[in-house]
Write an enzyme that holds these catalytic residues in place. Structure first.
Site, mmCIF file in Angstrom:
data_model
loop_
_atom_site.group_PDB
_atom_site.id
_atom_site.type_symbol
_atom_site.label_atom_id
_atom_site.label_comp_id
_atom_site.label_asym_id
_atom_site.label_seq_id
_atom_site.Cartn_x
_atom_site.Cartn_y
_atom_site.Cartn_z
ATOM 1 N N GLU A 115 9.767 -4.305 10.073
ATOM 2 C CA GLU A 115 10.024 -2.829 9.494
ATOM 3 C C GLU A 115 10.460 -1.958 10.650
ATOM 4 O O GLU A 115 9.940 -1.696 11.799
ATOM 5 C CB GLU A 115 8.744 -2.223 8.745
ATOM 6 C CG GLU A 115 9.133 -0.710 8.377
ATOM 7 C CD GLU A 115 8.089 -0.370 7.227
ATOM 8 O OE1 GLU A 115 7.172 -0.791 6.826
ATOM 9 O OE2 GLU A 115 8.311 0.937 7.063
ATOM 10 N N ASP A 166 -1.029 -6.072 -0.191
ATOM 11 C CA ASP A 166 -1.341 -5.663 1.078
ATOM 12 C C ASP A 166 -2.789 -5.143 1.041
ATOM 13 O O ASP A 166 -3.592 -4.793 0.423
ATOM 14 C CB ASP A 166 -0.844 -4.037 1.286
ATOM 15 C CG ASP A 166 0.254 -3.982 2.284
ATOM 16 O OD1 ASP A 166 0.805 -5.034 2.919
ATOM 17 O OD2 ASP A 166 1.159 -3.289 1.885
ATOM 18 N N GLU A 193 -1.087 -5.396 8.586
ATOM 19 C CA GLU A 193 -0.411 -4.977 9.857
ATOM 20 C C GLU A 193 -0.914 -4.996 11.111
ATOM 21 O O GLU A 193 -1.961 -4.994 11.334
ATOM 22 C CB GLU A 193 -0.273 -3.333 9.638
ATOM 23 C CG GLU A 193 0.450 -3.268 8.367
ATOM 24 C CD GLU A 193 0.639 -1.530 8.065
ATOM 25 O OE1 GLU A 193 0.188 -0.822 8.798
ATOM 26 O OE2 GLU A 193 1.409 -1.221 6.930
ATOM 27 N N ASP A 203 1.026 -1.134 0.052
ATOM 28 C CA ASP A 203 0.094 0.073 0.079
ATOM 29 C C ASP A 203 0.840 1.138 0.006
ATOM 30 O O ASP A 203 0.252 2.346 -0.182
ATOM 31 C CB ASP A 203 -1.011 -0.087 1.292
ATOM 32 C CG ASP A 203 -0.557 -0.060 2.398
ATOM 33 O OD1 ASP A 203 0.886 0.035 2.611
ATOM 34 O OD2 ASP A 203 -1.192 -0.108 3.551
ATOM 35 N N SER A 204 2.395 1.075 -0.149
ATOM 36 C CA SER A 204 3.089 2.173 -0.276
ATOM 37 C C SER A 204 2.847 2.886 -1.475
ATOM 38 O O SER A 204 3.151 3.812 -1.954
ATOM 39 C CB SER A 204 4.437 1.758 -0.086
ATOM 40 O OG SER A 204 4.809 0.630 -0.995
#
Ligand code: KIV
Length: 279
Positions: free
Chosen positions: A182, A83, A115, A44-45
């Site tokens: 991360e 994602d 996440e 989703d970056s």
């Protein structure tokens, strides 16, 4: 050989480092696949590096499906992980299952990533029970940017480090096939990698992880000009692109482009006749 959750686990077992990069479109995915990348993350970056948002929070399921489909058309050997975007899985387990299913059916991905730790374990269980592989994501989880007060390294003090260890164990117990770590201290990531039997994929988490992932715009120098501390520019593609754009502008302005070899011919008699008639 096609890369899958099974080959990724075999790589951990045999200490063969797993290579993963983000991609969001057909052409880039194809180039990566042909280069031998083992896994591609449709992260989703994309909200930041493709769509220009300041964070990932506005990314929709439709965005993820659109880009995932394009990557799936380009990658033939790499395993694709997509994602689940912000608020597509946090509200309820049925929501999470429904949206994970959409990424598989419509996005043609092979696995989903979400996440969080213990709080998303019911979602991980339900999705894996539906035979959809789930990758976890701990440490700096960008969808929590407002709760963290910015994009900051996580797990530096003892309490925070213990919490990440517990979350990693919980995510593994819930059925995740791998977990992204991360922006956590390298030695903490190495410890978690030793503790878990599933692979860890690091970004800003040191070389002790079972594999690495980078955002491809960072590693090619084509995003914002600012390289995060944990990334490395492997090739100055951004500068090469700018040089190409400048040369195109200059050659077009001076009519050096298009040259004869870039044009199509018409019979002299026909063009003379047309000239005489219209000019
Ligand atoms: O969205 C993304 O690209 C990611 C990576 C930074 C791991 O989640």
């Amino acid at each position: 050989m096609k890369n899958t959750v099974v080959t990724m686990q075999l790589q951990k077992n045999s200490k063969d480092k797993i290579t993963m990069l983000t991609a969001y479109d057909y052409s880039t995915a194809k180039l990566m696949d042909e280069s031998g990348i083992e896994a591609i993350l449709v992260g989703d970056s994309l909200g930041m590096v493709m769509l220009g948002y300041e964070d990932t929070l506005s990314v929709t399921m439709e965005d993820m499906i659109h880009h995932s489909k394009a990557v799936a058309r380009g990658a033939k050997q790499a395993m694709i992980v997509t994602d689940l975007p912000f608020m597509s899985y946090q509200i309820s387990v049925p929501d999470a299952l429904f949206n994970a299913g959409r990424l598989i059916k419509e996005g043609r991905t092979h696995a989903v990533k979400l996440e969080g730790g213990e709080e998303v374990c019911p979602q991980i269980k339900a999705i894996t029970q539906a035979a959809i592989p789930v990758m976890g994501h701990l440490g700096l989880t960008p969808q929590s940017v407002n709760a963290f007060g910015g994009f900051k390294v996580q797990g530096r003090d003892e309490t925070a480090a213990r919490k990440i260890i517990q979350s990693a164990l919980a995510v593994e117990a819930a059925g995740a096939f791998a977990v992204v770590l991360e922006c956590v201290p390298a030695l903490l990531a190495a410890l978690i990698t030793q503790l878990l039997s599933i692979p860890t994929i690091g970004i800003g988490a040191g070389a002790g992880c079972d594999g690495q992932v980078l955002v491809y715009q960072d590693m090619l120098g084509i995003y914002n000009g600012v390289l995060p501390k944990f990334s490395k520019q492997f090739s100055p593609v951004g500068e090469q692109m700018k040089a190409g754009f400048s040369q195109y502008i200059q050659e077009t302005k001076t009519s050096a482009f298009p040259a004869a070899e870039h044009t199509f011919r018409i019979d002299d008699d026909i063009i003379t006749k047309l000239h005489n008639e219209f000019i």
